[in-house]
Motif scaffolding. Structure first.
Motif, mmCIF file in Angstrom:
data_model
loop_
_atom_site.group_PDB
_atom_site.id
_atom_site.type_symbol
_atom_site.label_atom_id
_atom_site.label_comp_id
_atom_site.label_asym_id
_atom_site.label_seq_id
_atom_site.Cartn_x
_atom_site.Cartn_y
_atom_site.Cartn_z
ATOM 1 N N ASP A 143 0.811 -1.219 0.000
ATOM 2 C CA ASP A 143 0.000 0.000 0.000
ATOM 3 C C ASP A 143 0.847 1.273 0.000
ATOM 4 O O ASP A 143 0.318 2.374 0.129
ATOM 5 C CB ASP A 143 -0.999 0.007 1.162
ATOM 6 N N HIS A 144 2.160 1.132 -0.197
ATOM 7 C CA HIS A 144 3.031 2.290 -0.349
ATOM 8 C C HIS A 144 2.592 3.023 -1.626
ATOM 9 O O HIS A 144 2.318 2.384 -2.653
ATOM 10 C CB HIS A 144 4.483 1.822 -0.463
ATOM 11 N N PRO A 145 2.518 4.358 -1.611
ATOM 12 C CA PRO A 145 2.009 5.089 -2.788
ATOM 13 C C PRO A 145 2.716 4.759 -4.098
ATOM 14 O O PRO A 145 2.059 4.650 -5.141
ATOM 15 C CB PRO A 145 2.198 6.561 -2.404
ATOM 16 N N GLN A 146 4.044 4.589 -4.082
ATOM 17 C CA GLN A 146 4.750 4.246 -5.332
ATOM 18 C C GLN A 146 4.369 2.850 -5.819
ATOM 19 O O GLN A 146 4.299 2.595 -7.015
ATOM 20 C CB GLN A 146 6.263 4.332 -5.138
ATOM 21 N N VAL A 147 4.126 1.932 -4.867
ATOM 22 C CA VAL A 147 3.712 0.577 -5.240
ATOM 23 C C VAL A 147 2.307 0.611 -5.830
ATOM 24 O O VAL A 147 2.038 -0.010 -6.861
ATOM 25 C CB VAL A 147 3.776 -0.386 -4.032
ATOM 26 N N VAL A 148 1.404 1.345 -5.194
ATOM 27 C CA VAL A 148 0.030 1.450 -5.686
ATOM 28 C C VAL A 148 0.030 1.980 -7.120
ATOM 29 O O VAL A 148 -0.682 1.459 -7.990
ATOM 30 C CB VAL A 148 -0.826 2.329 -4.748
ATOM 31 N N ALA A 149 0.855 2.970 -7.404
ATOM 32 C CA ALA A 149 0.944 3.529 -8.756
ATOM 33 C C ALA A 149 1.492 2.487 -9.739
ATOM 34 O O ALA A 149 0.999 2.367 -10.867
ATOM 35 C CB ALA A 149 1.820 4.781 -8.751
ATOM 36 N N MET A 150 2.501 1.733 -9.316
ATOM 37 C CA MET A 150 3.081 0.720 -10.186
ATOM 38 C C MET A 150 2.071 -0.395 -10.463
ATOM 39 O O MET A 150 1.941 -0.861 -11.596
ATOM 40 C CB MET A 150 4.353 0.149 -9.542
ATOM 41 N N LEU A 151 1.332 -0.814 -9.437
ATOM 42 C CA LEU A 151 0.321 -1.855 -9.622
ATOM 43 C C LEU A 151 -0.796 -1.364 -10.549
ATOM 44 O O LEU A 151 -1.328 -2.139 -11.349
ATOM 45 C CB LEU A 151 -0.241 -2.309 -8.277
ATOM 46 N N ALA A 152 -1.141 -0.090 -10.473
ATOM 47 C CA ALA A 152 -2.154 0.476 -11.377
ATOM 48 C C ALA A 152 -1.658 0.415 -12.820
ATOM 49 O O ALA A 152 -2.439 0.128 -13.744
ATOM 50 C CB ALA A 152 -2.493 1.905 -10.964
ATOM 51 N N GLU A 176 15.705 1.884 -7.703
ATOM 52 C CA GLU A 176 16.896 2.465 -8.319
ATOM 53 C C GLU A 176 16.853 3.965 -8.074
ATOM 54 O O GLU A 176 15.865 4.620 -8.407
ATOM 55 C CB GLU A 176 16.899 2.165 -9.821
ATOM 56 N N GLN A 177 17.898 4.484 -7.472
ATOM 57 C CA GLN A 177 17.994 5.920 -7.167
ATOM 58 C C GLN A 177 16.736 6.439 -6.475
ATOM 59 O O GLN A 177 16.201 7.483 -6.831
ATOM 60 C CB GLN A 177 18.281 6.720 -8.432
ATOM 61 N N GLY A 178 16.259 5.693 -5.501
ATOM 62 C CA GLY A 178 15.125 6.122 -4.697
ATOM 63 C C GLY A 178 13.761 5.863 -5.293
ATOM 64 O O GLY A 178 12.754 5.945 -4.599
ATOM 65 N N GLY A 179 13.703 5.551 -6.580
ATOM 66 C CA GLY A 179 12.413 5.291 -7.220
ATOM 67 C C GLY A 179 12.175 3.805 -7.403
ATOM 68 O O GLY A 179 13.111 3.037 -7.639
ATOM 69 N N LEU A 180 10.936 3.395 -7.305
ATOM 70 C CA LEU A 180 10.607 1.989 -7.505
ATOM 71 C C LEU A 180 10.459 1.714 -8.996
ATOM 72 O O LEU A 180 9.775 2.451 -9.706
ATOM 73 C CB LEU A 180 9.314 1.638 -6.766
ATOM 74 N N ILE A 181 11.117 0.648 -9.453
ATOM 75 C CA ILE A 181 11.104 0.319 -10.873
ATOM 76 C C ILE A 181 10.514 -1.062 -11.145
ATOM 77 O O ILE A 181 10.350 -1.441 -12.299
ATOM 78 C CB ILE A 181 12.512 0.424 -11.489
ATOM 79 N N ASP A 216 -5.469 -7.643 -5.448
ATOM 80 C CA ASP A 216 -5.464 -6.199 -5.233
ATOM 81 C C ASP A 216 -4.594 -5.852 -4.018
ATOM 82 O O ASP A 216 -4.065 -6.733 -3.338
ATOM 83 C CB ASP A 216 -6.886 -5.651 -5.107
ATOM 84 N N VAL A 217 -4.440 -4.566 -3.780
ATOM 85 C CA VAL A 217 -3.565 -4.103 -2.698
ATOM 86 C C VAL A 217 -3.981 -4.702 -1.363
ATOM 87 O O VAL A 217 -3.140 -5.165 -0.593
ATOM 88 C CB VAL A 217 -3.528 -2.558 -2.642
#
Length: 161
Positions: A14-23, A58-63, A42-43
Motif C-alpha cells: 500500500d506504499h504510494p509508489q507501489v500502488v501507482a506501479m500496480l495500477a 533504483e535511485q530512490g524510485g521503484l522500478i 489487489d492491494v
C-alpha cells in the motif's frame, strides 16, 4: 546492464509508489485480457500475512515489484505446499537490466528459506516477455492449479526450488 545500483527489498503493497506501479500493471493487463480473465491480487489482498512483497528500487524510485503467496497443498500439487509467484512487473523504462530476473530469484530464495520447495505461477499467453523470463529461469509448463480456469488464455508453470 545499468551501472546504477538496483536494490531488491521488501515494501508494503500500500506504499504510494507501489500502488501507482500496480495500477500501471493492471492497465497493461486490461489492455490484453477481459476483466474476468485477469487473476489479480489487489492491494488489500497483498497485505495478507501469507504474501511476501518485494520491490526493485533504483535511485530512490521503484522500478519493479513481485510477490509470492504461500499456499497449502492441494490435489493439483499432490498436496505439496507451494509459493505462487504474483504481481511481477518492471517499469518499461527499466527493462533490459535483468530486474525481473533478480526479483524472481529473490522471491524464490525467500520461499526456499521459508521451507517452500515448489514455485507455481499463472501468466497470460500473450505476455511474451513474462513467458520468456519464466522459461529462461527454469519454469516448466504444467496443468492448472489453485482453482484457475484452464481457459486457453493462461499458461501455468512450476519450478522445483
Amino acid at each position: 546492464m545499468s551501472s546504477r545500483e538496483i536494490l531488491i527489498r521488501p515494501e508494503r503493497p500500500d506504499h504510494p509508489q507501489v500502488v501507482a506501479m500496480l495500477a500501471e500493471l493492471d492497465a497493461y493487463l486490461a489492455s490484453l485480457y477481459e476483466p474476468e480473465d485477469n487473476h489479480i491480487l489487489d492491494v488489500q489482498a497483498l497485505l495478507a500475512p501469507e504474501i511476501d512483497f518485494l520491490v526493485a528500487q533504483e535511485q530512490g524510485g521503484l522500478i519493479g515489484c513481485g510477490a509470492t503467496r504461500r499456499m497449502p497443498g492441494e490435489p493439483d500439487t499432490a498436496d505439496q505446499p507451494y509459493g505462487e509467484i504474483k504481481r511481477m512487473f518492471v517499469h518499461p523504462a527499466a527493462r533490459g537490466q535483468r530486474v525481473a530476473q533478480r526479483l524472481l530469484a529473490q522471491l524464490e530464495e525467500r520461499l526456499k528459506a521459508g521451507g517452500v520447495s515448489l514455485a507455481l505461477l499463472e501468466t497470460g499467453r500473450d505476455q511474451l516477455e513474462a513467458v520468456r523470463l519464466y522459461e529462461r529461469s527454469g519454469y516448466v509448463l504444467r496443468g492448472a492449479f489453485g482453482g484457475y480456469p484452464d481457459n486457453g488464455l493462461s499458461l501455468f508453470y512450476e519450478k522445483r526450488l
